[in-house]
Design a protein around this motif. Structure first.
Motif, PDB file in Angstrom:
ATOM      1  N   TRP A 226       0.821  -1.209   0.000  1.00 65.31           N
ATOM      2  CA  TRP A 226       0.000   0.000   0.000  1.00 65.31           C
ATOM      3  C   TRP A 226       0.855   1.259   0.000  1.00 65.31           C
ATOM      4  O   TRP A 226       1.755   1.410   0.814  1.00 65.31           O
ATOM      5  N   ASP A 229      -1.113   6.892   0.102  1.00 57.79           N
ATOM      6  CA  ASP A 229      -2.477   7.331  -0.181  1.00 57.79           C
ATOM      7  C   ASP A 229      -3.475   6.167  -0.194  1.00 57.79           C
ATOM      8  O   ASP A 229      -4.607   6.319  -0.634  1.00 57.79           O
ATOM      9  N   ALA A 230      -3.039   5.000   0.287  1.00 61.72           N
ATOM     10  CA  ALA A 230      -3.889   3.807   0.414  1.00 61.72           C
ATOM     11  C   ALA A 230      -4.270   3.212  -0.936  1.00 61.72           C
ATOM     12  O   ALA A 230      -5.314   2.550  -1.061  1.00 61.72           O
ATOM     13  N   THR A 231      -3.438   3.431  -1.951  1.00 63.17           N
ATOM     14  CA  THR A 231      -3.619   2.740  -3.225  1.00 63.17           C
ATOM     15  C   THR A 231      -2.584   1.634  -3.338  1.00 63.17           C
ATOM     16  O   THR A 231      -1.525   1.690  -2.703  1.00 63.17           O
ATOM     17  N   THR A 317      -3.841   0.401   5.940  1.00 64.30           N
ATOM     18  CA  THR A 317      -4.357   1.602   5.267  1.00 64.30           C
ATOM     19  C   THR A 317      -5.156   2.497   6.201  1.00 64.30           C
ATOM     20  O   THR A 317      -5.788   3.455   5.745  1.00 64.30           O
ATOM     21  N   ARG A 320      -8.787   2.720   5.244  1.00 64.90           N
ATOM     22  CA  ARG A 320      -9.181   3.435   4.027  1.00 64.90           C
ATOM     23  C   ARG A 320      -9.377   2.525   2.823  1.00 64.90           C
ATOM     24  O   ARG A 320     -10.110   2.889   1.884  1.00 64.90           O
ATOM     25  N   ASN A 321      -8.728   1.369   2.826  1.00 67.51           N
ATOM     26  CA  ASN A 321      -8.803   0.540   1.625  1.00 67.51           C
ATOM     27  C   ASN A 321      -8.439  -0.898   1.971  1.00 67.51           C
ATOM     28  O   ASN A 321      -7.829  -1.168   3.016  1.00 67.51           O
ATOM     29  N   ARG A 325     -12.239  -4.823  -0.783  1.00 63.71           N
ATOM     30  CA  ARG A 325     -13.069  -3.711  -1.265  1.00 63.71           C
ATOM     31  C   ARG A 325     -12.834  -3.474  -2.764  1.00 63.71           C
ATOM     32  O   ARG A 325     -13.776  -3.245  -3.523  1.00 63.71           O
TER      33      ARG A 325
END
Length: 441
Positions: A226, A229-231, A317, A320-321, A325
């Motif tokens: 990750w 920015d949690a991508t 995260t 956040r992610n 999801r």
């Protein structure tokens, strides 16, 4: 160490407990006699082709094949009758993404564990599995062959053996550089299209049905999985030219290709090259959907795999992610576009247990499929994705197909969790387990 050179000996000695070459009777002990005649009375029967639930059906079986199906099928004298008139009869399920190897310090322990996991899947109603990476060896080829010969009992298997895997979940400092040669690359130098073709040829010589590649890595520099920015990191591990060479060479040699890919360039390379079994595809976008549709490719989402990773993903995260999801988003997008969904669990460990995979159907039903459509993912779309035109032999209860049949007490179209409580399993005309009815003459 050359695992594959000792695999046959390991399977026979460790699994079967045989000190000498097995006799023909020993080898065929789990195969159905060709003159055996069985009739199943089905109160309800799921038609995996249409998605309809039929009633009061009779399934006639001779040897390992279905000879007739329907309400008017005549039961011959002398047939063994199995009364499932109070149950729902269905085709045996297909799990198109498992790892029967879950570790072990020796090849013998790995082989024993692999057989135990395969048998657990069979008892749960998965009469066919596609093993998606034996982790550094080719002994699953011998496991497949031992099952096919009747030496041991297990599901029908197609296997990738040792994957072509430059993926890696971590980087290694110079003192650990040996891992580059003996660890995550699985001893395959696939740097460039020519070497990629050579790796495919080597795997083919070991007798695999499928080639498995990994095209996204889980790290970039010191960043793992990750980004801040949690991508997802999605660092690519193979070029498009390398993947195209792998797919072309595999298809030339009669085997298919599966790809582990989360997103980005690695995912794009897989679907653009036309791999037969795209797995995960967490970052599937409109452009990717268009390519899947153009190339008529399916999607293997592996929900169970990502359910197991959910707690760690949310922690990393800050909530956040997560990969689960992302998978839901990709799944819904694929369903809306009409892309075939193929059942694949990722069963491989205590956290992703064998024999429990049917819990995925609940997610499928929540994410946009009807109950019937969810069930269908484990049948003809999965059979179609397998090698050797297995759609003609498994995936439905039809005349001429293998008698791979399961049953549950209730109606899974009304309660899809019934699939988690399979009570009857038959593979190729042989009853593996029956907690519903005693055979009657």
């Amino acid at each position: 160490m050359q695992w594959h050179g000792k695999a046959a000996i390991g399977l026979v000695a460790a699994i079967a407990g045989l000190a000498t070459t097995p006799t023909q009777a020993q080898v065929r002990r789990f195969l159905t006699p060709p003159d055996q005649v069985v009739a199943i009375r089905a109160g309800r029967m799921f038609d995996s082709r249409s998605g309809n639930m039929l009633t009061n059906q009779v399934v006639l079986i001779r040897g390992d094949r279905i000879t007739d199906v329907g309400p008017a099928a005549q039961i011959p004298a002398g047939a063994t009758v199995i009364d499932l008139s109070g149950a729902t009869v269905m085709p045996g399920m297909i799990d198109a993404h498992v790892h029967v190897n879950t570790g072990g310090a020796s090849l013998a322990m790995r082989a024993i564990t692999a057989l135990a996991n395969a048998q657990t899947d069979l008892a749960a109603g998965f009469t066919t599995v596609l093993d998606m990476d034996s982790r550094g060896s080719f002994y699953t080829v011998e496991l497949r062959d031992a099952i096919n010969s009747g030496l041991v009992q297990g599901p029908r298997m197609q296997v990738v053996g040792q994957s072509l895997n430059p993926r890696a979940t971590n980087y290694y400092n110079d003192s650990q550089s040996v891992h580059f040669y003996e660890g995550y690359t699985e001893t395959k130098n696939i740097n460039g299209p020519v070497l990629a073709r050579a790796a495919v040829r080597e795997a083919k010589l070991h007798g695999v049905d499928y080639i498995k590649i990994y095209t996204t890595q889980d790290f970039a520099g010191t960043t793992h999985m990750w980004k801040p920015d949690a991508t997802l990191v999605n660092s690519p591990s193979l070029t498009l030219e390398e993947v195209e060479a792998i797919v072309d060479e595999a298809h030339r040699l009669g085997v298919k290709v599966a790809c582990h890919a989360y997103g980005g360039e690695g995912m794009d390379s897989c679907i653009k090259a036309g791999v037969d079994a795209p797995n995960h595809l967490l970052m599937l976008d409109d452009a990717g959907v268009k390519i899947l549709l153009e190339k008529k490719l399916p999607f293997v989402p592996t929900v169970d795999d990502l359910v197991a990773l959910e707690p760690a993903d949310l922690k990393d995260t800050g909530g956040r992610n997560s990969r689960l999801r992302l998978l839901e988003q990709a799944f819904r997008k694929a369903v809306a576009a009409g892309i075939p969904i193929v059942f694949g669990s990722g069963a491989t460990s205590v956290a992703i247990p064998h024999g429990k995979q049917a819990d995925q159907f609940v997610y499928y039903a929540k994410w946009g499929l009807t109950a019937a459509q969810a069930l269908q993912t484990a049948y003809l779309p999965a059979a179609r994705m397998l090698n050797y035109d297995w759609e003609n032999h498994i995936g439905s209860i039809e005349k001429g197909k293998f008698a791979d049949i399961i049953a549950v007490s209730g109606n899974p179209l009304a309660d899809i969790t019934e699939m988690e409580r399979v009570k009857f399993v038959m593979k190729g005309g042989t009853v593996v387990r029956n907690n519903l009815s005693a055979p009657a003459l």
